[in-house]
Design an enzyme around this catalytic site. Structure first.
Site, short mmCIF file in Angstrom:
data_model
loop_
_atom_site.label_atom_id
_atom_site.label_comp_id
_atom_site.label_asym_id
_atom_site.label_seq_id
_atom_site.Cartn_x
_atom_site.Cartn_y
_atom_site.Cartn_z
N GLU A 42 0.83 -1.22 0.00
CA GLU A 42 0.00 0.00 0.00
C GLU A 42 0.86 1.26 0.00
O GLU A 42 0.82 2.06 0.93
CB GLU A 42 -0.95 0.00 1.21
CG GLU A 42 -0.24 -0.24 2.52
CD GLU A 42 -1.20 -0.50 3.67
OE1 GLU A 42 -1.00 0.14 4.72
OE2 GLU A 42 -2.10 -1.33 3.51
N CYS A 59 2.27 33.94 12.12
CA CYS A 59 2.87 34.52 13.32
C CYS A 59 3.40 33.41 14.23
O CYS A 59 3.00 33.27 15.39
CB CYS A 59 1.85 35.38 14.05
SG CYS A 59 1.36 36.83 13.12
N GLU A 60 4.28 32.61 13.70
CA GLU A 60 4.97 31.55 14.43
C GLU A 60 6.39 31.46 13.89
O GLU A 60 6.58 31.45 12.67
CB GLU A 60 4.27 30.20 14.23
CG GLU A 60 2.85 30.12 14.72
CD GLU A 60 2.74 30.09 16.23
OE1 GLU A 60 3.78 29.79 16.89
OE2 GLU A 60 1.65 30.36 16.75
N TYR A 106 1.58 13.94 1.74
CA TYR A 106 1.52 14.57 3.06
C TYR A 106 1.77 16.07 2.93
O TYR A 106 2.45 16.68 3.75
CB TYR A 106 2.52 13.90 4.02
CG TYR A 106 2.36 12.40 4.00
CD1 TYR A 106 1.26 11.81 4.60
CD2 TYR A 106 3.27 11.59 3.33
CE1 TYR A 106 1.08 10.43 4.54
CE2 TYR A 106 3.10 10.21 3.27
CZ TYR A 106 2.00 9.64 3.87
OH TYR A 106 1.81 8.28 3.80
#
Length: 422
Positions: A276, A344-345, A374
């Site tokens: 898979e 804002c990080e 992902y």
């Protein structure tokens, strides 16, 4: 992706044309590359073990257009949740073309999973008594943790071994199958997760041998004929320039030999071999096109783009590498430059130093490669920065397959009590 002169194109379409038409940031997928990736992987394994089937782990990229491409190629769906089962149904897949591999399932997950009629792949023996309260699946598999795992993309995604959350301990596998057989389950499979993004061809036969020793003993002692054994995914792709690619032909040949040898050793009726993959199908077929909005000359030189950790979470989550190109400037002199998004990080400063064109400027387009797996599936809303569009390229044709979110999407499904409106 290719270069036409100094300009970048995906399929036959320049990224400048895609950006003008669809805006930025935008995920772009190359349909022909997805198809070629699937066929390469399928043919490699089927050549050495003809009773072979592939599933697509839709968690990696769940756009229905992408799932349909792989359905057309012959893949089933590996579903991690009930909603992913519904997604498989949405594209026309069901029954034993769908593997339900959720973990830490709720009663409602179990009930809906049983009603769907898909292959039930239990992550732990503790779930079996709750499953049996709702009924018996037509075919039941257990996910086995073979005691060893490996990852090329960080410790957090080592999906097997002592530190993994997935799978049954080898010492409990015999009890799990015995309990299921005594409860009246008639048809069985087995499953494991091999690891994540493995590019070492010899790892796959090694971990297959571990699984088969566990499953072989259970099959021999309990007189179970396993209908299938699923080796999971884990087929890796190179992310960094110069990184060696997986020798797929070698991996397939050695894995199939190990599989056949262990089937014979334990006297098993030859089961279907399943895998898979997800990243191998879509990872290198997906890109993000973004635009530079500001250049900051501070303690470091930083290019601020509209690609942030909400758009591509992997670098901020576990330090993963994605190669970055600047359209029209790849032949220019290089300098150490940081790259960040608009959140804002400080973790949104997701490339601290990278040798990028020193001439990078406001308005330039950047292309992030190997973003098909992902990528969008891990994106989220934050700071009012919403999820990007998705586009499918097939040669010289580009089709919007997911619209860009807007403010209405940000407040959708929210309700303000009337007492707060006065």
């Amino acid at each position: 992706m290719k270069f036409i002169g100094d300009k970048i194109a995906i399929g036959e379409i320049p990224v400048s044309e895609l950006a003008e038409r669809f805006g930025t940031p935008t995920y772009v997928y190359d349909e022909q590359k997805i198809r070629k990736n699937y066929r390469r992987a399928f043919n490699a394994f089927a050549k050495h073990y003809p009773d072979f089937k592939m599933f697509y782990a839709v968690k990696s990229c769940n756009n229905p257009a992408i799932v349909n491409i792989l359905r057309q190629e012959g893949a089933g769906v590996d579903a991690a949740s009930v909603n992913e089962i519904l997604l498989a149904k949405h594209v026309g897949l069901g029954g034993e073309d769908v593997m339900f591999s959720g973990n830490f399932l709720s009663d409602e997950d179990i009930r809906q999973g049983l009603e769907s009629g898909v292959i039930f792949n239990l992550d732990d023996i503790s779930i079996l008594p709750r499953l049996l309260k709702f009924g018996k699946p037509e075919i039941l598999s257990f996910r086995v943790n073979p005691g060893y795992g490996k990852s090329n993309v960080g410790e957090f995604v080592t999906n097997a071994g002592p530190n993994a959350k997935f799978g049954i301990h080898p010492d409990k596998v015999m009890d799990a199958y015995r309990m299921a057989k005594e409860a009246g389950v008639k048809r069985f499979g087995a499953h494991m997760m091999t690891g994540s993004c493995i590019t070492d061809a010899e790892y796959f036969p090694f971990v297959t041998g571990l699984l088969m020793d566990i499953i072989g003993k259970a099959g021999r002692e309990l007189k179970i004929d396993f209908e299938f054994i699923d080796l999971g995914g884990g087929l890796g792709i190179p992310y960094k320039p110069g990184e060696a690619a997986l020798d797929l032909e070698k991996a397939a040949e050695l894995t199939a030999k190990m599989f056949r040898d262990k089937v014979a050793e334990y006297g098993l009726k030859p089961p279907q071999l399943k895998m898979e993959p997800a990243r191998y199908f879509v990872g290198n077929a997906g890109y993000i096109i973004g635009r530079v909005h500001s250049i900051k000359e501070s303690y470091k030189k930083i290019a601020g783009t509209d690609i942030g950790m909400n758009t591509l979470a992997r670098p901020a989550m576990y330090g993963s590498y994605h190669h970055i190109y600047v359209d029209g400037k790849e032949q220019d002199p290089r300098a150490a430059i940081g790259l960040c998004g608009q959140l804002c990080e400080n973790t949104d400063f997701w490339v601290k130093e990278r040798e990028l064109p020193s001439t990078i400027a406001e308005g330039d387009l950047v292309v992030v490669e190997n973003a098909g797996a992902y990528g969008f599936g891990m994106s989220y809303q934050y700071n009012g920065r919403l999820r990007p569009a998705e586009v499918l390229v097939n040669g010289d044709e580009a089709t919007l397959i997911r619209t860009r979110e807007d403010f209405d999407d940000m407040i959708r499904h929210t309700f303000v009590p009337s007492r707060l409106k006065s």
